[in-house]
Scaffold this active site. Structure first.
Site, PDB file in Angstrom:
ATOM      1  N   ASP A  14       0.726  -1.321  -0.151  1.00 21.49           N
ATOM      2  CA  ASP A  14       0.108  -0.080  -0.259  1.00 21.49           C
ATOM      3  C   ASP A  14       0.801   1.347   0.006  1.00 21.49           C
ATOM      4  O   ASP A  14       2.078   0.978   0.383  1.00 21.49           O
ATOM      5  CB  ASP A  14      -0.971  -0.191   1.053  1.00 21.49           C
ATOM      6  CG  ASP A  14      -0.521   0.216   2.640  1.00 21.49           C
ATOM      7  OD1 ASP A  14       0.895   0.614   2.689  1.00 21.49           O
ATOM      8  OD2 ASP A  14      -1.261   0.233   3.482  1.00 21.49           O
ATOM      9  N   GLU A  33      -6.144   2.133  -0.705  1.00 23.89           N
ATOM     10  CA  GLU A  33      -4.770   2.351  -1.270  1.00 23.89           C
ATOM     11  C   GLU A  33      -3.894   1.076  -1.152  1.00 23.89           C
ATOM     12  O   GLU A  33      -2.631   0.905  -1.156  1.00 23.89           O
ATOM     13  CB  GLU A  33      -4.025   3.497  -0.632  1.00 23.89           C
ATOM     14  CG  GLU A  33      -3.485   3.017   0.716  1.00 23.89           C
ATOM     15  CD  GLU A  33      -4.728   3.194   2.032  1.00 23.89           C
ATOM     16  OE1 GLU A  33      -3.916   3.092   3.191  1.00 23.89           O
ATOM     17  OE2 GLU A  33      -5.653   3.319   1.660  1.00 23.89           O
TER      18      GLU A  33
END
Length: 161
Positions: free
Chosen positions: A38, A81
């Site tokens: 991420d 994300e």
């Protein structure tokens, strides 16, 4: 099947595909790497520069993942994300090398949005079937734990189980 922002496969596609990939790895007695990654401080990017900048950061990482993956690799946007790469027939050292390529390329990259030059990094965790999980859930949990270990250790790094 695809995420609108990144053009990568989305999580629902991953949920079905990972079961198939684990079955294939078991049948062929080959390793299967799962890399979870991420963007570091993604909320800060959105808060400081706006959601357009966050979208550009997501696209930048997605482009790197697409350009440096094999046809047999499955790259998915897993969360806001978060991304997951399922990589068949790859050794531990090769998986670390691949994740490091992604990390270094993103670190060198600059996201430009509304006259702002934004530097972004990633944290990643790697797990392998069958060593770190006998099913999809266990494998994802292990890789996720390694990703959090990367974050706790200072971010912008790769941790393998």
């Amino acid at each position: 099947m695809h995420d609108a922002k990144t053009s990568l496969y989305h999580r629902r596609f991953l949920d079905a595909a990972i079961v198939r990939d684990i079955s294939l790895a078991e049948r062929e007695k080959r390793p299967l790497a799962l890399i979870m990654l991420d963007l570091d401080h993604f909320k800060n990017v959105n808060d400081q520069f706006g959601h357009g900048a966050g979208d550009e950061a997501l696209k930048a990482l997605a482009d790197i993942l697409k350009k440096t993956s094999r046809d047999s690799d499955l790259i998915c946007r897993y969360g806001v994300e978060e991304f997951i790469a399922i990589i068949p027939n790859m050794s531990a050292s090769q998986a670390v090398d691949r994740a490091e390529v992604w990390r270094k390329q993103l670190e060198k990259n600059t996201v430009n949005c509304d006259e702002n030059a934004i530097k972004i990094t990633l944290s990643a965790g790697i797990a392998f079937y069958p060593d770190h999980g006998k099913n999809a859930e266990e494998l994802v949990l292990c890789a996720d734990g390694m990703r959090y270990k990367s974050k706790r250790s200072g971010r912008n790094q790769v941790t393998i189980a």
